[in-house]
Motif scaffolding. Structure first.
Motif: not given
Length: 403
Positions: A11, A14-16, A52, A142-145, A168
């Motif tokens: 998506e 995001q923070r990746v 991102h 701290y991450f989305d993915a 994750l």
């Protein structure tokens, strides 16, 4: 459909956390630019373009070695390839790293410090153990993915390659996806015509592993490098012995001689072996000698031109050719002929071609070739070999499990 998630499944905004492999030669303290930065910049640029917040991590060297240095120079080189600023923080998962991560805006890029500067990274452990480490448990919230693009480190069960996919949502990057697809193609694709593998390097076990895994897929193995000498030693020729200037052969011989004897006896028609070699004369220049004229062990640095000429028609008649390792000491111009000329023959042949194995890709620069002359040029060494020998790539397996 891929067995793992790719960037197409991610998506936007995001923070990746992105695992790259920027491990590079270091000369006099200066990190050398190379094609790894160019390859990985595609994934980093793609993620930034998708808005991102991109946080990269990578390793360099090992503790105790001269090339175990900070990634500060890597950030500058990566920035030149990506074309947009790449921030750097000299911290892996401490307070400074967390502050830099939280301050990142959409489309911005940050590179963390060398992952191997944390004690949690290097021990080979099960993914479940790595997922419980302070490194993973501190950073992951701290991450989305998580994106793993470090195919060349995919055979390593390190915290940054196998721990994060357990906590994750995980995705394969552009390099990871392409490398995995092409490097497993010899085992998974169906070819109607002849399949040939050019195998060199300095480890006979590599050849044995590839031959045992791909014997039903590969019609002909063209053997060079040190394995070419050891195969001939198994036929009682006075080659494949340590000399005053080389000590890589005798130990390998003791480890593999029984397997070499067995391969030659039961599958000898699958292997084309060198019929001449190149060696340095008294001036250090290239000289060549026929196999039957070798009377005692000597320093052999490349296959000779009679062997090159014998191997070329096999390549030209192939529907697919795979390369693992150089057939000579190509780093020295005098002994690059075998590797370069055979690669040029592959480039000129209308065949499906995959070239890989450590620094083999660098030999393309020595000839009249471009990477685009081949279907794929792998930047992986150990992971490429694992794919050819059928060994598991643990980082790929955890991506599949995550999906």
């Amino acid at each position: 459909m891929a067995e793992y998630n790719t960037l197409d499944d991610l998506e936007p905004d995001q923070r990746v956390l992105v695992r790259l492999d920027l491990n590079s030669p270091v000369e006099d303290g200066e990190v050398q630019d190379n094609n790894r930065f160019d390859r990985y910049s595609e994934t980093v640029r793609h993620l930034a373009d998708e808005d991102h917040r991109v946080v990269c991590m990578a390793h360099q060297g090992r503790p105790g070695r001269d090339d175990f240095v900070s990634l500060e120079q890597h950030a500058e080189i990566l920035e030149a390839h990506v074309g947009v600023p790449v921030q750097f923080v000299p911290d892996t998962y401490g307070e400074a790293a967390i502050e830099a991560i939280e301050a990142l805006e959409s489309g911005e890029i940050l590179l963390l410090e060398n992952t191997r500067m944390t004690d949690d990274e290097l021990p080979e452990k099960d993914p479940e153990e790595h997922a419980e480490s302070d490194f993973v448990q501190t950073l992951a919230p701290y991450f989305d993915a998580y994106v793993n693009d470090a195919y060349s480190a995919a055979h390593r069960a390190h915290a940054s390659t196998v721990g994060f996919p357990l906590v994750l949502p995980a995705y394969a990057g552009l390099v990871m996806d392409k490398e995995y697809e092409y490097n497993t193609s010899v085992a998974e694709r169906e070819f109607e015509g002849q399949v040939t593998m050019l195998v060199g390097g300095n480890k006979s076990r590599d050849v044995i592993g590839v031959a045992n895994n791909l014997g039903e897929k590969v019609d002909t193995f063209l053997i060079g490098g040190l394995p070419g000498q050891l195969f001939r030693r198994a036929q009682d020729y006075p080659v494949g012995y340590d000399t005053e200037d080389m000590d890589l052969l005798d130990d390998q011989w003791e480890e593999t001689k029984d397997i070499l004897y067995d391969l030659l006896e039961n599958r000898g028609d699958e292997f084309d072996l060198p019929i001449d070699f190149a060696y340095p004369d008294e001036n250090g220049d290239r000289a060549e000698i026929a196999l039957e004229d070798v009377e005692e062990p000597m320093e052999l640095m490349d296959i000779g031109h009679d062997t090159i000429d014998a191997y070329k028609p096999v390549i030209e008649a192939s529907e697919a050719v795979f390369v693992k390792g150089a057939v000579g000491v190509f780093e020295m111009d005098e002994f690059a002929d075998g590797t370069v000329e055979l690669l040029e023959a592959i480039a000129d042949t209308d065949c499906f071609s995959v070239v890989g194995g450590g620094d083999t890709a660098r030999s393309i620069e020595k000839g009249d070739m471009e990477e685009s002359d081949f279907d794929h040029v792998s930047i992986a060494g150990g992971a490429y070999l694992n794919a050819l020998t059928g060994a598991e790539l643990v980082a790929v397996e955890v991506l599949k499990a995550n999906a």
